[in-house]
Design an enzyme around this catalytic site. Sequence first.
Site, PDB file in Angstrom:
ATOM      1  N   THR A 121       0.809  -1.162   0.167  1.00 59.27           N
ATOM      2  CA  THR A 121       0.073  -0.075  -0.038  1.00 59.27           C
ATOM      3  C   THR A 121       0.867   1.202  -0.080  1.00 59.27           C
ATOM      4  OG1 THR A 121      -1.605  -1.195   1.029  1.00 59.27           O
ATOM      5  CG2 THR A 121      -1.767   1.198   1.403  1.00 59.27           C
ATOM      6  N   LEU A 157      -7.068  -8.189   0.294  1.00 64.59           N
ATOM      7  CA  LEU A 157      -7.000  -9.268   1.482  1.00 64.59           C
ATOM      8  C   LEU A 157      -7.289  -9.039   2.725  1.00 64.59           C
ATOM      9  CD1 LEU A 157      -4.259 -10.070   2.975  1.00 64.59           C
ATOM     10  CD2 LEU A 157      -3.542 -11.223   0.749  1.00 64.59           C
ATOM     11  N   TYR A 258     -20.163  -2.912  12.955  1.00 68.07           N
ATOM     12  CA  TYR A 258     -20.150  -3.410  14.323  1.00 68.07           C
ATOM     13  C   TYR A 258     -19.340  -2.460  15.209  1.00 68.07           C
ATOM     14  CZ  TYR A 258     -21.924  -7.755  12.434  1.00 68.07           C
ATOM     15  OH  TYR A 258     -22.907  -8.563  11.725  1.00 68.07           O
ATOM     16  N   CYS A 267      -2.938  -2.279   9.148  1.00 70.09           N
ATOM     17  CA  CYS A 267      -3.296  -1.236   8.030  1.00 70.09           C
ATOM     18  C   CYS A 267      -4.198  -0.219   8.010  1.00 70.09           C
ATOM     19  CB  CYS A 267      -4.196  -2.205   6.905  1.00 70.09           C
ATOM     20  SG  CYS A 267      -3.268  -3.659   6.109  1.00 70.09           S
ATOM     21  N   LYS A 270      -2.475   2.804   9.915  1.00 68.50           N
ATOM     22  CA  LYS A 270      -1.267   3.515   9.273  1.00 68.50           C
ATOM     23  C   LYS A 270      -1.913   4.101   7.840  1.00 68.50           C
ATOM     24  CE  LYS A 270       0.593  -0.143   6.536  1.00 68.50           C
ATOM     25  NZ  LYS A 270       0.326   0.427   5.130  1.00 68.50           N
TER      26      LYS A 270
HETATM   27  N1  LIG Z   1      -1.281  -7.448   6.230  1.00 74.11           N
HETATM   28  C1  LIG Z   1      -2.755  -7.249   5.298  1.00 74.11           C
HETATM   29  O1  LIG Z   1      -3.646  -7.714   5.962  1.00 74.11           O
HETATM   30  C2  LIG Z   1      -2.362  -6.284   4.250  1.00 74.11           C
HETATM   31  C3  LIG Z   1      -3.655  -6.294   3.414  1.00 74.11           C
HETATM   32  C4  LIG Z   1      -3.529  -5.377   2.191  1.00 74.11           C
HETATM   33  C5  LIG Z   1      -2.513  -4.762   1.945  1.00 74.11           C
HETATM   34  N2  LIG Z   1      -1.156  -4.710   3.058  1.00 74.11           N
HETATM   35  C6  LIG Z   1      -0.014  -3.776   2.431  1.00 74.11           C
HETATM   36  O2  LIG Z   1       0.874  -5.067   1.959  1.00 74.11           O
HETATM   37  C7  LIG Z   1       2.262  -4.385   2.359  1.00 74.11           C
HETATM   38  C8  LIG Z   1       2.907  -5.530   3.196  1.00 74.11           C
HETATM   39  O3  LIG Z   1       2.206  -5.831   4.235  1.00 74.11           O
HETATM   40  P1  LIG Z   1       2.343  -7.063   5.314  1.00 74.11           P
HETATM   41  O4  LIG Z   1       1.385  -7.214   6.432  1.00 74.11           O
HETATM   42  O5  LIG Z   1       2.482  -8.393   4.143  1.00 74.11           O
HETATM   43  O6  LIG Z   1       3.848  -6.895   5.836  1.00 74.11           O
HETATM   44  P2  LIG Z   1       4.878  -7.973   6.554  1.00 74.11           P
HETATM   45  O7  LIG Z   1       5.539  -6.862   7.500  1.00 74.11           O
HETATM   46  O8  LIG Z   1       3.984  -8.948   7.229  1.00 74.11           O
HETATM   47  O9  LIG Z   1       5.838  -8.472   5.618  1.00 74.11           O
HETATM   48  C9  LIG Z   1       6.772  -7.417   4.882  1.00 74.11           C
HETATM   49  C10 LIG Z   1       7.862  -8.467   4.651  1.00 74.11           C
HETATM   50  O10 LIG Z   1       8.953  -7.771   3.907  1.00 74.11           O
HETATM   51  C11 LIG Z   1      10.160  -8.025   4.040  1.00 74.11           C
HETATM   52  N3  LIG Z   1      11.066  -7.228   3.583  1.00 74.11           N
HETATM   53  C12 LIG Z   1      11.407  -5.717   4.077  1.00 74.11           C
HETATM   54  N4  LIG Z   1      12.345  -5.345   3.493  1.00 74.11           N
HETATM   55  C13 LIG Z   1      12.600  -6.118   2.342  1.00 74.11           C
HETATM   56  C14 LIG Z   1      13.533  -6.036   1.272  1.00 74.11           C
HETATM   57  N5  LIG Z   1      14.279  -4.970   1.023  1.00 74.11           N
HETATM   58  N6  LIG Z   1      13.632  -7.239   0.525  1.00 74.11           N
HETATM   59  C15 LIG Z   1      12.972  -8.321   0.689  1.00 74.11           C
HETATM   60  N7  LIG Z   1      11.912  -8.347   1.713  1.00 74.11           N
HETATM   61  C16 LIG Z   1      12.052  -7.257   2.664  1.00 74.11           C
HETATM   62  C17 LIG Z   1      10.107  -8.056   5.696  1.00 74.11           C
HETATM   63  O11 LIG Z   1      11.294  -8.822   6.219  1.00 74.11           O
HETATM   64  C18 LIG Z   1       8.840  -8.848   5.922  1.00 74.11           C
HETATM   65  O12 LIG Z   1       8.864 -10.245   5.861  1.00 74.11           O
HETATM   66  C19 LIG Z   1       2.033  -3.361   3.086  1.00 74.11           C
HETATM   67  O13 LIG Z   1       2.226  -2.072   2.354  1.00 74.11           O
HETATM   68  C20 LIG Z   1       0.688  -3.238   3.678  1.00 74.11           C
HETATM   69  O14 LIG Z   1      -0.042  -1.963   4.096  1.00 74.11           O
HETATM   70  C21 LIG Z   1      -1.395  -5.680   3.934  1.00 74.11           C
END
Ligand SMILES: NC(=O)c1ccc[n+]([C@@H]2O[C@H](COP(=O)([O-])OP(=O)(O)OC[C@H]3O[C@@H](n4cnc5c(N)ncnc54)[C@H](O)[C@@H]3O)[C@@H](O)[C@H]2O)c1
Length: 439
Positions: A121, A157, A258, A267, A270
């Site tokens: 995001t 998701l 709810y 999410c 932030k």
């Molecule tokens: N978690 C959710 O439900 C969700 C839903 C939709 C969108 N998002 C968005 O997706 C993005 C990821 O979220 P997340 O919850 O999966 O994050 P997360 O913290 O679970 O995972 C991020 C991963 O990126 C890795 N990483 C960091 N720098 C890196 C690099 N240079 N090279 C390779 N890997 C690297 C970290 O080690 C970590 O494993 C965010 O922008 C978030 O806002 C998350």
Amino acid sequence: MKIAIVGTGYVGLVSGACFAEMGVDVTCVDIDNAKIEGLMKGIIPIYEPGLRTIVLRNYDAERLHFTTDLPSVLNEMEIVFIAVGTPSDINGNADLSYVMTVADTIARHVTKPLLIVTKSTVPVGTSHRMLEVVRERLAERQLPDLKIEVASNPEFLKEGAAVADFMSPDRVVVGVESEQAKELMTKLYRPFLLNNFRVIFMDILSSEMTKYASNAMLATRISFMNDIANLCERVGADVNMVRRGMGSDSRIGRSFLYPGCGYGGSCFPKDIRALISVAESVGYEMKLLKAVEEVNNLQKNILFEKLTNHFDGKLNGLTVAVWGLSFKPETDDVRDAASLTLIRSLLDAGVTVRTYDPAAISEARKVLGDEVYYANDIYDAALGADALIVPTEWKEFRLPNWEVLKKIMRRHVVIDGRNIYSSAELSSIGFGYHGIGQK
Ligand SMILES: NC(=O)c1ccc[n+]([C@@H]2O[C@H](COP(=O)([O-])OP(=O)(O)OC[C@H]3O[C@@H](n4cnc5c(N)ncnc54)[C@H](O)[C@@H]3O)[C@@H](O)[C@H]2O)c1
């Protein structure tokens, strides 16, 4: 088709496993050595229903690979997705350093045409800025004509239902700027949407904005209902009834109405902050979203306030059971969870805290350390407690044996942060009950 997904977290691992499930050859990349080594041994780093099965199946079938070395696989790929974190920085902006680091690694090692897709995001304009950085680096490397494109494919998701959401999405939003990119993304997503192709193509800026606007709308509905719930308490109405009455209007709908103890997770908090701050950067004030955030911050204290009122402010020395640590059920994610705000206040007030969660104890332990007791089950948590508080509505909390709880708790009051219990039932067996938005 060969793709890489950089960032193997909640989004990257789920997306990677689901694409592999459709026959795509996927390499998941992360800088976290332990995580990648664990995955290669079949250790799944997060709790997400259904994920383990598809990761193991596709890893065994050699359609899903794991590595920490992006440069070594980069030039085999048609598409590289970026799915690294974009947490808030100290000013509330999205911290884009992880995204930009990945873009820089790509720019330093790419030698073939590539489509880079932002799944993280990211604020409006980030994909374009990333492309500029890549192009500058390619010019330095004497590769100014190498065809590198960007696209935006925000992820919608829900943690706790991530695999099901990814396999059968309401819609897929894709921002592209060329027919070729559109064709590639169509090819990749067609298997998920064979019966009804629900990919909405648009320009990149609109795609990036769609993700923030969607999360902002969902957070707004939650804060709106929390505000209504707080008013219901003061005027004697029951928000459960109000919600049913409102939600059956087809213009309004039932989801995300709810009331509770505030939204959390990795999410909404932030993303709301980032949107407010993007608006500020262009001289616009998001008044509504500022209120959404303010209502949420207040709501995160509501369970502690109810406890304080119940015990006339005399909390020091009490023992309180807290059922649920993750920010919502069916996940182990405790980022910005309401439970943590509550527990911090309880500890500051001199309360002994006994917690239980079906999946999130090891994540919570990273934040809370040994300051609380981690119980083996709900009854262990409630042993000798003066009150029970429920910030997260895991299914196994919904129908406990109240007779047993009556015997093992020292005093009998339940503070229900998700309105899962019946006030009448609990009163009839001698429990005090405080829900949200009820008399
Ligand atoms: N978690 C959710 O439900 C969700 C839903 C939709 C969108 N998002 C968005 O997706 C993005 C990821 O979220 P997340 O919850 O999966 O994050 P997360 O913290 O679970 O995972 C991020 C991963 O990126 C890795 N990483 C960091 N720098 C890196 C690099 N240079 N090279 C390779 N890997 C690297 C970290 O080690 C970590 O494993 C965010 O922008 C978030 O806002 C998350």
